[in-house]
Design an enzyme around this catalytic site. Structure first.
Site, PDB file in Angstrom:
ATOM      1  N   HIS A 202      72.382  41.016  11.391  1.00 40.69           N
ATOM      2  CA  HIS A 202      72.057  41.141  12.628  1.00 40.69           C
ATOM      3  C   HIS A 202      72.197  42.856  12.852  1.00 40.69           C
ATOM      4  O   HIS A 202      71.529  43.002  13.804  1.00 40.69           O
ATOM      5  CB  HIS A 202      73.557  40.674  13.225  1.00 40.69           C
TER       6      HIS A 202
ATOM      7  N   LYS B 211      72.219  34.501  13.196  1.00 38.93           N
ATOM      8  CA  LYS B 211      72.332  35.992  12.544  1.00 38.93           C
ATOM      9  C   LYS B 211      73.802  35.982  11.880  1.00 38.93           C
ATOM     10  O   LYS B 211      74.810  35.416  12.776  1.00 38.93           O
ATOM     11  CB  LYS B 211      72.040  37.160  13.579  1.00 38.93           C
TER      12      LYS B 211
ATOM     13  N   TYR C  64      76.877  35.777  19.549  1.00 40.39           N
ATOM     14  CA  TYR C  64      76.520  35.266  20.694  1.00 40.39           C
ATOM     15  C   TYR C  64      77.842  34.029  21.383  1.00 40.39           C
ATOM     16  O   TYR C  64      77.703  33.615  22.408  1.00 40.39           O
ATOM     17  CB  TYR C  64      75.324  34.658  20.877  1.00 40.39           C
TER      18      TYR C  64
ATOM     19  N   ASP D   7      66.798  31.161  19.323  1.00 44.18           N
ATOM     20  CA  ASP D   7      67.169  32.393  18.544  1.00 44.18           C
ATOM     21  C   ASP D   7      68.635  32.335  19.104  1.00 44.18           C
ATOM     22  O   ASP D   7      69.033  32.868  20.279  1.00 44.18           O
ATOM     23  CB  ASP D   7      66.504  33.539  19.008  1.00 44.18           C
TER      24      ASP D   7
HETATM   25  P1  NAP Z   1      64.893  39.748  27.655  1.00 42.49           P
HETATM   26  O1  NAP Z   1      64.568  38.561  27.395  1.00 42.49           O
HETATM   27  O2  NAP Z   1      63.870  41.140  27.895  1.00 42.49           O
HETATM   28  O3  NAP Z   1      65.287  39.608  29.422  1.00 42.49           O
HETATM   29  C1  NAP Z   1      66.039  38.645  30.132  1.00 42.49           C
HETATM   30  C2  NAP Z   1      66.164  39.007  31.366  1.00 42.49           C
HETATM   31  O4  NAP Z   1      64.920  38.721  31.887  1.00 42.49           O
HETATM   32  C3  NAP Z   1      67.254  38.078  31.838  1.00 42.49           C
HETATM   33  O5  NAP Z   1      67.903  38.832  33.007  1.00 42.49           O
HETATM   34  C4  NAP Z   1      66.496  37.324  32.790  1.00 42.49           C
HETATM   35  O6  NAP Z   1      67.093  36.448  33.794  1.00 42.49           O
HETATM   36  C5  NAP Z   1      65.081  37.913  33.178  1.00 42.49           C
HETATM   37  N1  NAP Z   1      64.011  36.908  33.189  1.00 42.49           N
HETATM   38  C6  NAP Z   1      63.371  36.121  32.032  1.00 42.49           C
HETATM   39  N2  NAP Z   1      62.368  35.796  32.428  1.00 42.49           N
HETATM   40  C7  NAP Z   1      62.108  36.272  33.692  1.00 42.49           C
HETATM   41  C8  NAP Z   1      60.678  36.142  34.336  1.00 42.49           C
HETATM   42  N3  NAP Z   1      59.806  35.268  34.146  1.00 42.49           N
HETATM   43  N4  NAP Z   1      60.740  36.886  35.477  1.00 42.49           N
HETATM   44  C9  NAP Z   1      61.846  37.394  36.043  1.00 42.49           C
HETATM   45  N5  NAP Z   1      62.941  37.892  35.097  1.00 42.49           N
HETATM   46  C10 NAP Z   1      62.936  37.215  33.990  1.00 42.49           C
HETATM   47  O7  NAP Z   1      66.203  40.310  27.062  1.00 42.49           O
HETATM   48  P2  NAP Z   1      67.192  39.776  25.853  1.00 42.49           P
HETATM   49  O8  NAP Z   1      67.921  38.362  26.252  1.00 42.49           O
HETATM   50  O9  NAP Z   1      68.194  40.870  25.586  1.00 42.49           O
HETATM   51  O10 NAP Z   1      66.208  39.458  24.854  1.00 42.49           O
HETATM   52  C11 NAP Z   1      65.715  38.267  24.266  1.00 42.49           C
HETATM   53  C12 NAP Z   1      66.388  37.794  23.069  1.00 42.49           C
HETATM   54  O11 NAP Z   1      66.156  38.615  22.140  1.00 42.49           O
HETATM   55  C13 NAP Z   1      67.962  37.510  23.225  1.00 42.49           C
HETATM   56  O12 NAP Z   1      68.312  36.319  24.131  1.00 42.49           O
HETATM   57  C14 NAP Z   1      68.411  37.237  21.983  1.00 42.49           C
HETATM   58  O13 NAP Z   1      68.103  36.028  21.381  1.00 42.49           O
HETATM   59  C15 NAP Z   1      67.460  38.494  21.163  1.00 42.49           C
HETATM   60  N6  NAP Z   1      68.245  39.573  21.174  1.00 42.49           N
HETATM   61  C16 NAP Z   1      68.521  40.434  19.858  1.00 42.49           C
HETATM   62  C17 NAP Z   1      69.238  41.479  19.780  1.00 42.49           C
HETATM   63  C18 NAP Z   1      69.549  41.900  18.310  1.00 42.49           C
HETATM   64  O14 NAP Z   1      70.129  42.974  18.181  1.00 42.49           O
HETATM   65  N7  NAP Z   1      68.942  41.369  17.371  1.00 42.49           N
HETATM   66  C19 NAP Z   1      69.593  41.830  20.790  1.00 42.49           C
HETATM   67  C20 NAP Z   1      69.263  41.576  22.136  1.00 42.49           C
HETATM   68  C21 NAP Z   1      68.641  40.227  22.338  1.00 42.49           C
HETATM   69  P3  NAP Z   1      67.487  35.073  34.017  1.00 42.49           P
HETATM   70  O15 NAP Z   1      68.056  34.573  32.871  1.00 42.49           O
HETATM   71  O16 NAP Z   1      68.296  35.050  35.226  1.00 42.49           O
HETATM   72  O17 NAP Z   1      66.074  34.295  34.462  1.00 42.49           O
END
Ligand code: NAP
Length: 282
Positions: free
Chosen positions: A106, A73, A48, A43
C-alpha cells in the site's frame, strides 16, 4: 469491458470500483450495487477495514469468481516476511477467497523488500495472481525492480487531471508496470466536477465531467477505480466506452496538469513518519 494485459499475462479490467472511505456497514450494499451495475474489478485494502463486507457482497452476488478481479493491499505495519504471510492469510480470510487477483504494497514504507520476497513466493503458488505496489515514486519503483526477481505488475498512484503523472507513466511503461489511478476525480478537489474545460468537453460529447475524466484516463491507458456509494453515479462512471475524446480534447485536458499532488507527498518526511506509524491494530 476493455482490459489490459499485465506483465505476467493476467488480464485486468481498465475500469473498476474503489471502496476507500466507504464505512464497513455501507460497503456490502455499495459493492452489491457496483456488481449489479457491471463492475468486475473491486479495489479494497486491509487499511480500509471493509474487506469482510466486500467478501459478503461477492458471495451473495452469484458472479463467478473467475469473472472478478479483486485487489487488496498490505498495510505498513504488516511489512516484513512473517507479517506479510499472516496479512495475506487474514485478508483472504476476510474476503472469503482462496486467491486475490492483485495484491499491492500500500505504501513505500517499512520492510517492503521482505514483503516483496514473500509476495513473489505467493505469486508463484497462485494465491496472489499478480503483485504490485502503490504510491511508489519512480526511484523506489526502479530499485524494487532491479533488486528482485518479479517486477510489480501495477503501481497504483494518485492520477487525475490536476496531477497527471505522464513522466512516471512513461517510466512505468518502459519497465512493464501498468499505472492505475487512485482518486481519478481528485475526490472532487479543485472544483473538478464544475471545471469549465472538462464541462465544455463533456457538453460536446453528451457526457458528464466524471465520464470525461474516466475516458481521458482510459485513453491514456491508465486503469481507473472510481468510488461512489450512489447507484446512479456507479452507472454513470462505467458508461464511458461509447465515445472517444479527440486529440484536441486530450491536449486541453493535458493543460490542466499542475504537476503536484492535491493530497500528500509520499517523500515528505512528515508523511513518511505519519503513514509509516499509522497502526490498524495493536
Ligand atoms: P475519487 O474516486 O476520485 O472520488 C470519489 C468522490 O467522488 C466521492 O466523494 C464520490 O461521492 C464522488 N463521485 C463519484 N462519482 C461521481 C460522479 N459521477 N459525479 C459526482 N461525484 C462523484 O476518490 P477515491 O475514492 O479516493 O479514489 C478511488 C479509489 O482509489 C478508492 O476508493 C480506493 O479504492 C483507491 N485509493 C487508493 C489509495 C492508495 O493509497 N492506494 C488512495 C486513495 C484511493 P459519492 O460516493 O457520494 O458518490
Amino acid at each position: 469491458m476493455e482490459s489490459t494485459t499485465l506483465n505476467n499475462g493476467v488480464e485486468m479490467p481498465m475500469l473498476g470500483f474503489g471502496v476507500y472511505q466507504i464505512p464497513p456497514e455501507e460497503t456490502e450494499q455499495a459493492v452489491s450495487d457496483a456488481l449489479a451495475a457491471g463492475y468486475r474489478l473491486l479495489d479494497t485494502a486491509a487499511a480500509y477495514q471493509n474487506e469482510e463486507a466486500v467478501g459478503r457482497a461477492i458471495k451473495s452476488s452469484g458472479v463467478a469468481r473467475d469473472e472478478l478481479f479483486v485487489t487488496t493491499k498490505l498495510w505498513v505495519q504488516d511489512t516484513g516476511e512473517e507479517k506479510t504471510k499472516r496479512a495475506v492469510d487474514t485478508s483472504l480470510g476476510r474476503l472469503g477467497l482462496d486467491y486475490v487477483d492483485l495484491y499491492l504494497i500500500h505504501q513505500p514504507y517499512g520492510d517492503v523488500y521482505g514483503s516483496w520476497r514473500v509476495m513473489e513466493a505467493l505469486n508463484r503458488e497462485g494465491r496472489l495472481r499478480a503483485i504490485g505496489v502503490s504510491n511508489f515514486h519512480s526511484d523506489r519503483l526502479v530499485d524494487l525492480i532491479d533488486h528482485n526477481e518479479v517486477a510489480p505488475a501495477v503501481n497504483q498512484v494518485e492520477t487525475h487531471p490536476f496531477f497527471q503523472r505522464t513522466a512516471d507513466q512513461e517510466l512505468m511503461a518502459e519497465r512493464g508496470v501498468q499505472i492505475e489511478s487512485w482518486g481519478p476525480f481528485a475526490e472532487g478537489r479543485n472544483n473538478l466536477f464544475t471545471d469549465p474545460v472538462l464541462g465544455e468537453i463533456g457538453g460536446r460529447h453528451g457526457k458528464t465531467v466524471a465520464q470525461v475524466v474516466l475516458r481521458w484516463l482510459i485513453q491514456r491507458h491508465v486503469v481507473v477505480i472510481p468510488k461512489s456509494v450512489r447507484a446512479a453515479r456507479m452507472a454513470e462512471n462505467i458508461d464511458v466506452f461509447d465515445f472517444a475524446l479527440t486529440d484536441d480534447d486530450m491536449a486541453r485536458i493535458a493543460a490542466l496538469d499542475t504537476g503536484a499532488s492535491l493530497f500528500l507527498d509520499h517523500r515528505d518526511p512528515a508523511v513518511v513518519s505519519q503513514l509509516g506509524n499509522a497502526r490498524l491494530t495493536d
